[in-house]
Design a protein around this motif. Structure first.
Motif, PDB file in Angstrom:
ATOM      1  N   GLY A 118      21.496  29.030   4.797  1.00  0.00           N
ATOM      2  CA  GLY A 118      20.676  28.152   3.971  1.00  0.00           C
ATOM      3  C   GLY A 118      21.496  27.215   3.107  1.00  0.00           C
ATOM      4  O   GLY A 118      21.214  26.014   3.025  1.00  0.00           O
ATOM      5  N   CYS A 119      22.509  27.759   2.464  1.00  0.00           N
ATOM      6  CA  CYS A 119      23.371  26.932   1.610  1.00  0.00           C
ATOM      7  C   CYS A 119      24.175  25.946   2.448  1.00  0.00           C
ATOM      8  O   CYS A 119      24.329  24.779   2.078  1.00  0.00           O
ATOM      9  N   TYR A 120      24.690  26.417   3.581  1.00  0.00           N
ATOM     10  CA  TYR A 120      25.482  25.549   4.448  1.00  0.00           C
ATOM     11  C   TYR A 120      24.664  24.323   4.862  1.00  0.00           C
ATOM     12  O   TYR A 120      25.125  23.193   4.763  1.00  0.00           O
ATOM     13  N   PHE A 121      23.433  24.529   5.292  1.00  0.00           N
ATOM     14  CA  PHE A 121      22.617  23.407   5.753  1.00  0.00           C
ATOM     15  C   PHE A 121      22.001  22.606   4.612  1.00  0.00           C
ATOM     16  O   PHE A 121      21.449  21.523   4.847  1.00  0.00           O
ATOM     17  N   ALA A 122      22.128  23.086   3.372  1.00  0.00           N
ATOM     18  CA  ALA A 122      21.709  22.299   2.206  1.00  0.00           C
ATOM     19  C   ALA A 122      22.765  21.258   1.851  1.00  0.00           C
ATOM     20  O   ALA A 122      22.482  20.306   1.123  1.00  0.00           O
ATOM     21  N   LEU A 123      23.976  21.420   2.383  1.00  0.00           N
ATOM     22  CA  LEU A 123      25.071  20.493   2.110  1.00  0.00           C
ATOM     23  C   LEU A 123      24.939  19.246   2.976  1.00  0.00           C
ATOM     24  O   LEU A 123      24.474  19.325   4.112  1.00  0.00           O
ATOM     25  N   PRO A 124      25.411  18.102   2.458  1.00  0.00           N
ATOM     26  CA  PRO A 124      25.460  16.905   3.302  1.00  0.00           C
ATOM     27  C   PRO A 124      26.397  17.158   4.497  1.00  0.00           C
ATOM     28  O   PRO A 124      27.341  17.950   4.397  1.00  0.00           O
ATOM     29  N   GLN A 125      26.158  16.484   5.593  1.00  0.00           N
ATOM     30  CA  GLN A 125      26.929  16.714   6.821  1.00  0.00           C
ATOM     31  C   GLN A 125      28.430  16.543   6.602  1.00  0.00           C
ATOM     32  O   GLN A 125      29.227  17.346   7.096  1.00  0.00           O
ATOM     33  N   LYS A 126      28.834  15.550   5.863  1.00  0.00           N
ATOM     34  CA  LYS A 126      30.266  15.314   5.618  1.00  0.00           C
ATOM     35  C   LYS A 126      30.888  16.503   4.875  1.00  0.00           C
ATOM     36  O   LYS A 126      31.998  16.919   5.164  1.00  0.00           O
ATOM     37  N   MET A 127      30.152  17.046   3.924  1.00  0.00           N
ATOM     38  CA  MET A 127      30.643  18.185   3.160  1.00  0.00           C
ATOM     39  C   MET A 127      30.729  19.432   4.046  1.00  0.00           C
ATOM     40  O   MET A 127      31.667  20.220   3.934  1.00  0.00           O
ATOM     41  N   ARG A 128      29.749  19.618   4.936  1.00  0.00           N
ATOM     42  CA  ARG A 128      29.800  20.745   5.875  1.00  0.00           C
ATOM     43  C   ARG A 128      31.031  20.640   6.758  1.00  0.00           C
ATOM     44  O   ARG A 128      31.729  21.627   6.989  1.00  0.00           O
ATOM     45  N   GLU A 133      34.113  21.794  -3.920  1.00  0.00           N
ATOM     46  CA  GLU A 133      33.176  20.677  -3.957  1.00  0.00           C
ATOM     47  C   GLU A 133      31.791  21.119  -3.481  1.00  0.00           C
ATOM     48  O   GLU A 133      30.776  20.760  -4.083  1.00  0.00           O
ATOM     49  N   SER A 134      31.756  21.925  -2.432  1.00  0.00           N
ATOM     50  CA  SER A 134      30.467  22.397  -1.916  1.00  0.00           C
ATOM     51  C   SER A 134      29.779  23.317  -2.919  1.00  0.00           C
ATOM     52  O   SER A 134      28.566  23.254  -3.098  1.00  0.00           O
TER      53      SER A 134
END
Length: 74
Positions: free
Chosen positions: A36-46, A63-64
């Motif tokens: 859930g947290c991973y996919f809450a991040l913007p794609q660049k941040m992931r 940063e994440s």
């Protein structure tokens, strides 16, 4: 962003944990955050979370985590 040696160690220890620091839920060992947290991040941040240790991973993780906390995920 400057990260202390102690904080780098804590970040890397998190990879061996099942606790998501983003929300306090459970995550898989070897992953930075729960799904859930991973996919809450913007794609660049992931994508930045795939950097190697010592090559930007620790900074990307911090940063994440700031992003997730600022968004009220935790």
């Amino acid at each position: 962003m400057s990260i202390t040696r102690e904080r780098r160690s804590e970040i890397l220890q998190n990879l061996g944990s099942t606790d998501c620091l983003g929300c306090g839920g459970k995550k898989r060992v070897g992953m930075s955050h729960c799904r859930g947290c991973y996919f809450a991040l913007p794609q660049k941040m992931r994508g930045a979370l795939y950097k190697r240790s010592g090559k930007g991973y620790e900074e990307a993780f911090e940063e994440s985590l700031v992003f997730l906390i600022d968004r009220g995920v935790k």
